[in-house]
Write an enzyme that holds these catalytic residues in place. Structure first.
Site, PDB file in Angstrom:
ATOM      1  N   ASP A   1     -11.898   2.101   4.453  1.00  9.53           N
ATOM      2  CA  ASP A   1     -12.252   0.632   4.411  1.00  9.53           C
ATOM      3  C   ASP A   1     -13.701   0.575   4.163  1.00  9.53           C
ATOM      4  O   ASP A   1     -14.192  -0.497   3.702  1.00  9.53           O
ATOM      5  CB  ASP A   1     -11.939  -0.258   5.702  1.00  9.53           C
ATOM      6  CG  ASP A   1     -10.530  -0.821   5.613  1.00  9.53           C
ATOM      7  OD1 ASP A   1     -10.129  -0.905   4.527  1.00  9.53           O
ATOM      8  OD2 ASP A   1      -9.916  -0.797   6.913  1.00  9.53           O
TER       9      ASP A   1
ATOM     10  N   LYS B   1       0.819  -1.220   0.013  1.00  8.07           N
ATOM     11  CA  LYS B   1      -0.030  -0.101   0.159  1.00  8.07           C
ATOM     12  C   LYS B   1       0.719   1.262   0.130  1.00  8.07           C
ATOM     13  O   LYS B   1       0.540   2.234  -0.668  1.00  8.07           O
ATOM     14  CB  LYS B   1      -0.897  -0.016   1.006  1.00  8.07           C
ATOM     15  CG  LYS B   1      -2.017  -0.950   0.894  1.00  8.07           C
ATOM     16  CD  LYS B   1      -2.823  -1.337   2.346  1.00  8.07           C
ATOM     17  CE  LYS B   1      -3.781  -2.493   2.011  1.00  8.07           C
ATOM     18  NZ  LYS B   1      -4.295  -3.324   3.420  1.00  8.07           N
TER      19      LYS B   1
ATOM     20  N   GLN C   1      -5.308  -2.364   9.897  1.00  7.35           N
ATOM     21  CA  GLN C   1      -5.224  -3.552   9.509  1.00  7.35           C
ATOM     22  C   GLN C   1      -5.756  -4.922  10.009  1.00  7.35           C
ATOM     23  O   GLN C   1      -5.373  -4.878  11.323  1.00  7.35           O
ATOM     24  CB  GLN C   1      -3.853  -3.817   8.933  1.00  7.35           C
ATOM     25  CG  GLN C   1      -3.374  -5.042   8.300  1.00  7.35           C
ATOM     26  CD  GLN C   1      -3.855  -4.729   6.832  1.00  7.35           C
ATOM     27  OE1 GLN C   1      -3.826  -3.790   6.074  1.00  7.35           O
ATOM     28  NE2 GLN C   1      -4.150  -5.809   5.857  1.00  7.35           N
TER      29      GLN C   1
HETATM   30  N1  LIG Z   1      -8.484  -2.671   7.278  1.00  4.46           N
HETATM   31  C1  LIG Z   1      -8.256  -3.955   6.432  1.00  4.46           C
HETATM   32  N2  LIG Z   1      -8.364  -3.465   5.376  1.00  4.46           N
HETATM   33  C2  LIG Z   1      -8.217  -4.501   4.245  1.00  4.46           C
HETATM   34  O1  LIG Z   1      -8.559  -4.228   2.934  1.00  4.46           O
HETATM   35  C3  LIG Z   1      -7.625  -5.673   4.371  1.00  4.46           C
HETATM   36  C4  LIG Z   1      -7.328  -6.235   5.789  1.00  4.46           C
HETATM   37  N3  LIG Z   1      -7.669  -5.007   6.821  1.00  4.46           N
HETATM   38  N4  LIG Z   1      -6.736  -7.253   6.231  1.00  4.46           N
HETATM   39  C5  LIG Z   1      -6.524  -8.235   5.090  1.00  4.46           C
HETATM   40  C6  LIG Z   1      -7.178  -8.199   3.826  1.00  4.46           C
HETATM   41  C7  LIG Z   1      -6.444  -8.805   2.851  1.00  4.46           C
HETATM   42  N5  LIG Z   1      -6.194  -7.732   1.857  1.00  4.46           N
HETATM   43  C8  LIG Z   1      -5.640  -7.813   0.683  1.00  4.46           C
HETATM   44  C9  LIG Z   1      -4.943  -6.548  -0.069  1.00  4.46           C
HETATM   45  C10 LIG Z   1      -4.290  -6.899  -1.108  1.00  4.46           C
HETATM   46  C11 LIG Z   1      -3.865  -8.150  -1.635  1.00  4.46           C
HETATM   47  C12 LIG Z   1      -2.999  -8.251  -2.803  1.00  4.46           C
HETATM   48  O2  LIG Z   1      -2.409  -7.218  -3.332  1.00  4.46           O
HETATM   49  N6  LIG Z   1      -2.597  -9.555  -3.310  1.00  4.46           N
HETATM   50  C13 LIG Z   1      -1.599  -9.544  -4.176  1.00  4.46           C
HETATM   51  C14 LIG Z   1      -0.586 -10.389  -3.928  1.00  4.46           C
HETATM   52  C15 LIG Z   1      -0.087 -10.282  -2.575  1.00  4.46           C
HETATM   53  C16 LIG Z   1       1.021 -11.197  -2.233  1.00  4.46           C
HETATM   54  O3  LIG Z   1       2.077 -11.289  -3.257  1.00  4.46           O
HETATM   55  O4  LIG Z   1       0.964 -11.477  -1.332  1.00  4.46           O
HETATM   56  C17 LIG Z   1      -2.414 -10.568  -5.373  1.00  4.46           C
HETATM   57  O5  LIG Z   1      -3.387 -10.936  -5.229  1.00  4.46           O
HETATM   58  O6  LIG Z   1      -1.954 -10.351  -6.766  1.00  4.46           O
HETATM   59  C18 LIG Z   1      -4.151  -9.071  -0.980  1.00  4.46           C
HETATM   60  C19 LIG Z   1      -5.022  -8.987   0.330  1.00  4.46           C
HETATM   61  C20 LIG Z   1      -6.783  -6.504   2.407  1.00  4.46           C
HETATM   62  N7  LIG Z   1      -7.200  -6.943   3.649  1.00  4.46           N
END
Ligand SMILES: Nc1nc(=O)c2c([nH]1)NC[C@@H]1CN(c3ccc(C(=O)N[C@@H](CCC(=O)O)C(=O)O)cc3)C=[N+]21
Length: 297
Positions: A119, A52, A96
């Site tokens: 969020d 982020k 988070q």
């Molecule tokens: N308050 C809060 N808000 C959230 O939005 C929130 C949270 N908590 N806790 C966890 C989950 C999960 N989440 C993700 C965001 C981006 C990827 C992401 O960018 N994934 C990449 C790869 C990531 C990697 O390589 O590990 C992809 O799918 O291509 C994944 C998961 C947001 N979350």
């Protein structure tokens, strides 16, 4: 041929379009600011927070980060939140999830100033969304809508089966998709761990959204030919790789791809969209707080 929907490409387009809105804000003397708060040291959370921060740099959003000790009392986190609510440089922030077990995430969310709740989890913002007057759409459901739109998949009149009833994906997405709106007008079924005959529900769908947090829960045998498959799962499973894990979706990709007309991969599908829509909400928050009209993608 099955279309593989490229979340990285769509997210990149959205970041480009947001850059224009950020310039409008800059011309008016304002720079949007996003803060992330991480309590504890969950490795997956640290990865997301780092990503982020990089996203923010790319588009010209000022990023802030606060670490809170995982063993600290809840009040320590609440103080951090109070400070962010007061900080005019921070237009939006997220705490988070998950937070440590001794902290109730609901107590956390209620303390976030709703105008900075990028969020979209605060009860006021949830209420507005359900009432059809959303201020901040939660990032993952909004990202799913944008992915469908980018692939020219119309939801109007379609049967959508959502697998998963979480407060952050399943519930808000169901609410958005049933709304009387161009990106809604769907007939939605929400399934979960107590659903009898899940496969019957996924087989009868035009669009399946897998958001249960269970690795490879949905496979090709549960789908009819021509289904659109959106995989929200980002499960880290132990594997013999450099990082010691691999990312696996809630969909068994190969067998599902054989049936699907379009499918999102993991990684590179919904995940990057979640991050792009967080930037979107931050730009929107800055516009609202600074009283500046911004054009959003
Ligand atoms: N308050 C809060 N808000 C959230 O939005 C929130 C949270 N908590 N806790 C966890 C989950 C999960 N989440 C993700 C965001 C981006 C990827 C992401 O960018 N994934 C990449 C790869 C990531 C990697 O390589 O590990 C992809 O799918 O291509 C994944 C998961 C947001 N979350």
């Amino acid at each position: 041929m099955t279309e593989i929907i490229d979340g990285n490409a769509v997210a990149s387009d959205i970041r480009d379009e947001l850059t224009d809105a950020i310039e409008t804000l800059a011309d008016a003397g304002s720079r949007p600011g996003l803060a992330t708060v991480l309590m504890g040291d969950d490795p997956a959370s640290q990865t997301y927070v780092n990503m982020k921060q990089r996203d923010c740099e790319e588009v010209g959003i000022e990023s802030h980060h606060v670490d809170v000790d995982g063993d600290a009392p809840p009040e320590k986190l609440f103080d951090t939140i109070a400070n962010l609510n007061e900080n005019d440089d921070v237009h939006g922030y997220i705490v988070q999830a998950p937070v440590p077990d001794h902290v109730d995430y609901r107590d956390v969310i209620r303390r976030v100033d709703p105008i900075k709740d990028v969020d979209g989890f605060h009860p006021e913002n949830v209420g507005r969304l359900v009432a059809g007057d959303a201020r901040f759409r939660p990032c993952t459901p909004h990202g799913v809508q944008k992915l469908l739109e980018s692939a020219e998949i119309d939801t109007e009149g379609k049967d959508v089966t959502i697998v998963g009833r979480s407060d952050i994906v399943g519930k808000p997405l169901a609410n958005l998709l049933i709304q009387k709106a161009e990106d809604g007008n769907a007939t939605v079924t929400v399934c979960h761990s107590r659903t009898d005959d899940l496969a019957a529900k996924t087989r009868s769908a035009d669009i399946v959204v897998a958001a249960a947090g269970v690795p490879e829960l949905i496979d090709g045998s549960m789908l009819e030919d021509g289904t659109v498959v959106i995989d929200v799962g980002v499960n880290r499973v132990d594997a013999d790789t450099d990082k010691g894990y691999e990312l696996v979706g809630d969909v068994e990709f190969e067998s599902a791809k054989a049936k699907a007309s379009a499918i999102t991969p993991v990684p590179g599908g919904v995940g990057p969209m979640t991050r792009a829509m967080l930037l979107y909400n931050t730009v929107k928050a800055a516009g609202l707080q600074e009283g500046i009209d911004v054009d959003l993608p």
